[in-house]
Design a protein around this motif. Sequence first.
Motif, mmCIF file in Angstrom:
data_model
loop_
_atom_site.group_PDB
_atom_site.id
_atom_site.type_symbol
_atom_site.label_atom_id
_atom_site.label_comp_id
_atom_site.label_asym_id
_atom_site.label_seq_id
_atom_site.Cartn_x
_atom_site.Cartn_y
_atom_site.Cartn_z
ATOM 1 N N GLY A 461 59.149 -47.582 42.460
ATOM 2 C CA GLY A 461 60.484 -47.016 42.361
ATOM 3 C C GLY A 461 61.389 -47.821 41.453
ATOM 4 N N ALA A 462 62.695 -47.638 41.627
ATOM 5 C CA ALA A 462 63.690 -48.319 40.807
ATOM 6 C C ALA A 462 64.314 -49.455 41.604
ATOM 7 C CB ALA A 462 64.763 -47.339 40.347
ATOM 8 N N ARG A 463 64.258 -50.661 41.072
ATOM 9 C CA ARG A 463 64.850 -51.818 41.762
ATOM 10 C C ARG A 463 65.254 -52.854 40.728
ATOM 11 N NH1 ARG A 463 61.165 -56.122 42.757
ATOM 12 N NH2 ARG A 463 59.095 -55.715 41.879
ATOM 13 N N VAL A 464 66.249 -53.650 41.084
ATOM 14 C CA VAL A 464 66.717 -54.706 40.200
ATOM 15 C C VAL A 464 65.828 -55.939 40.350
ATOM 16 C CG1 VAL A 464 68.615 -56.292 39.703
ATOM 17 C CG2 VAL A 464 69.096 -53.895 40.166
ATOM 18 N N VAL A 465 65.366 -56.449 39.222
ATOM 19 C CA VAL A 465 64.594 -57.691 39.172
ATOM 20 C C VAL A 465 65.390 -58.675 38.333
ATOM 21 C CG1 VAL A 465 62.439 -58.779 38.466
ATOM 22 C CG2 VAL A 465 62.414 -56.434 39.363
ATOM 23 N N HIS A 466 65.573 -59.869 38.834
ATOM 24 C CA HIS A 466 66.332 -60.866 38.084
ATOM 25 C C HIS A 466 65.397 -61.716 37.224
ATOM 26 C CE1 HIS A 466 69.324 -59.841 41.214
ATOM 27 N NE2 HIS A 466 70.191 -60.122 40.248
ATOM 28 N N ALA A 467 65.710 -61.814 35.950
ATOM 29 C CA ALA A 467 64.991 -62.647 34.989
ATOM 30 C C ALA A 467 63.484 -62.436 35.039
ATOM 31 C CB ALA A 467 65.329 -64.119 35.224
ATOM 32 N N PRO A 468 62.985 -61.210 34.818
ATOM 33 C CA PRO A 468 61.534 -60.990 34.848
ATOM 34 C C PRO A 468 60.822 -61.755 33.732
ATOM 35 C CG PRO A 468 62.671 -59.075 33.963
ATOM 36 C CD PRO A 468 63.732 -59.985 34.488
#
Length: 477
Positions: A461-468
């Motif tokens: 789904g759609a989710r925020v990932v920090h500094a991938p």
Amino acid sequence: MSVIDTACGPVRGTVEGGIAAFRGIPYAAAPVGPLRFAPPAPVPPWDGVLETAAFGPTAPKNPYPPPLDALLPDPEIPGDACLNLNVWTATPGEGARPVMVWIHGGALRGGSSAVGSYDGRAFARDGVVLVSLNYRLGIEGFGVFPDAPANLGLRDQIAALAWVRANIRAFGGDPDNVTVFGESAGALSIAALLASPRAKGLFRRAILQSGAPTAVTRTEAARTTTAIARHLRVPATARDFARVDRAQLLAAQRAATAGGTPLTGGRGFHLVVDGDILPQAPAAALAQGSSDGIDVLLGGNTDEYRLWFVPGGLVDRIGNAALWAAVLKGRAPWRAPGVYRAARPGASPGEILGAMVTDKVLRVPLNRLADARADRPGRTFVYEFAWPSPQHDLRACHALEIGFVFDNLGTPDSLLLTGPAAPRSLAEAMHRAWVAFASGGDPGWPRWNTERPVMTYGADGARVVHAPRERERRLWS
């Protein structure tokens, strides 16, 4: 179907599922005769009502070479009046809805607005007036000559945006709330529009999908023009090229640019720092504030490289020796193969190289642009499309996200890349974010900051990932 008045004359479209569609409206005169290598000229007014039920002519171009031709349909519609655009709107003449203007990709030498996955009905359904446009391609749009202006294709795009500014209110759009968005060469063009003083005031927001701010010098770009001139055995001037039959010109262009791709390099077409449309390189202009006050949404796909590396088997032909040769030739960080391999157990040398090239050419320049804008006026948002397509082992390849953005997963064009099982919920989420950004400047996740938030559209789904993949990105700092 009601008739809409434009500055050059009335147009009549069609109604499809409650959406009014106007296709093939000319925004500039046909670039033929003395206008062939000239800036876009005004459209002569027409008599009577112009019927706009069908797409207009596409710009002269060669088809995509195999195997890309089986994955990227590229309609060719004959005719000289290729400087045309299309409008989809729910209630023409009523209200002042946000406007989105789509600029297609194709390495500045292919593509058109007639591609099926670019159909604008879903945007119109959701309260947006959607515009898509054609512009000159290849040598006629991006050739460099001593006796003609550079960046003619970019000048065409500016002329189309000026048409939108002057006419879109009649179609129910707000000329003060225009978002330009595009993919690949379309995003490259939008970065240049953000940097160009000639485009000031023509749009309020911008979306860059898988295209970074780049341009080259006239000398570098002219090498392609010179190579085509050698094939034609004529001087490399616009005057001499204008005398060449178009089919012969395209054949010479195909021969001179064979084998080049946006990721692997080779001879191709570029935007040019010309001192006029582009006074300086887009990356430098953007860092100095040329896009201040404009909201920007930007990003790319996790496995961009696979569109070029996988279908023809290149990914399997690259061994360790070729990987290290590419590291040396591309002046990549010496530690890079090991760092990338550590995050990808079992990846082949070709996959390691592809991931590195994707970062160097696309992800890292886009991150730099986001960083340069972080403390300047105008919000910045970053996304990554990561859903892995099962088709041909393409995974999250270049151009895969387009059907999701347009909420057009069922079109034959989209199915070629996604297959029949693409998640509709992901398309709804991505499409909804693009509409929200165009409407009010906020797609629904935190703006870019020191925590590097990236909205990731993936298998879960759609989710925020920090500094991938931050360790990999830092290699290129």
